[in-house]
Design an enzyme around this catalytic site. Structure first.
Site, mmCIF file in Angstrom:
data_model
loop_
_atom_site.group_PDB
_atom_site.id
_atom_site.type_symbol
_atom_site.label_atom_id
_atom_site.label_comp_id
_atom_site.label_asym_id
_atom_site.label_seq_id
_atom_site.Cartn_x
_atom_site.Cartn_y
_atom_site.Cartn_z
ATOM 1 N N ASP A 51 10.394 23.856 -116.653
ATOM 2 C CA ASP A 51 10.407 22.458 -116.215
ATOM 3 C C ASP A 51 11.550 21.642 -116.806
ATOM 4 O O ASP A 51 11.458 20.421 -116.928
ATOM 5 C CB ASP A 51 9.072 21.794 -116.541
ATOM 6 C CG ASP A 51 8.830 21.642 -118.030
ATOM 7 O OD1 ASP A 51 9.551 22.268 -118.831
ATOM 8 O OD2 ASP A 51 7.914 20.882 -118.399
ATOM 9 N N GLU A 52 12.633 22.297 -117.143
ATOM 10 C CA GLU A 52 13.731 21.583 -117.793
ATOM 11 C C GLU A 52 15.070 22.214 -117.430
ATOM 12 O O GLU A 52 15.184 23.432 -117.324
ATOM 13 C CB GLU A 52 13.524 21.653 -119.302
ATOM 14 C CG GLU A 52 14.405 20.745 -120.093
ATOM 15 C CD GLU A 52 13.970 20.711 -121.548
ATOM 16 O OE1 GLU A 52 14.709 21.264 -122.380
ATOM 17 O OE2 GLU A 52 12.900 20.153 -121.842
#
Length: 144
Positions: A24-25
């Protein structure tokens, strides 16, 4: 869902460098996108007042912030990305705009969730000096 978020990043920033760091990054290098926008004859970077509608500024009263036009454009691009992810997928995204990816990572954690933070170049040193080593990516956590 992570793949769909990354697809939105790529669609908006085009061939700009994207380094995915986790599920998620990601780090987005907006340099070429910013240079393209700034080199367009009729393009005007957002004013500080406009940028403050969607961006927090670290370490200064907004009217005292010395934010280069390139960072204001970067903030505008990040806002576009964040709005697209929210509209298309219903997810919130936090972002950091700074002189390099490590400082941007620290900036992105300053105003979560669903916010973005600019750390002006003249505030970078102050911000880093204010942090314990464990809060600096690559120095803290398991190594700190």
């Amino acid at each position: 869902a992570s793949a769909e978020v990354m697809e939105i990043f790529e669609r908006i920033i085009g061939p700009t460098y994207m380094q995915r760091t986790s599920i998620d990054e990601a780090y987005l290098d907006l340099t070429s996108k910013i240079k393209t926008k700034l080199s367009t004859i009729d393009y005007q970077p957002p004013s500080l007042t406009k940028m403050l509608e969607y961006t927090h500024v670290y370490g200064a009263l907004p009217e005292e912030a010395n934010i280069p036009s390139s960072m204001r454009v970067g903030a505008q691009i990040c806002d576009t990305i964040r709005k697209a992810v929210r509209k298309e997928l219903g997810f919130t995204v936090s972002a950091g705009i700074a002189v390099n990816k490590i400082v941007a990572k620290m900036a992105s954690s300053k105003n979560k969730p669903d916010k973005q933070t600019v750390i002006p170049p003249d505030r970078t040193k102050t911000m880093i000096h204010s942090l314990p080593l464990r809060d600096i990516p690559g120095l803290g956590g398991k190594l700190g």
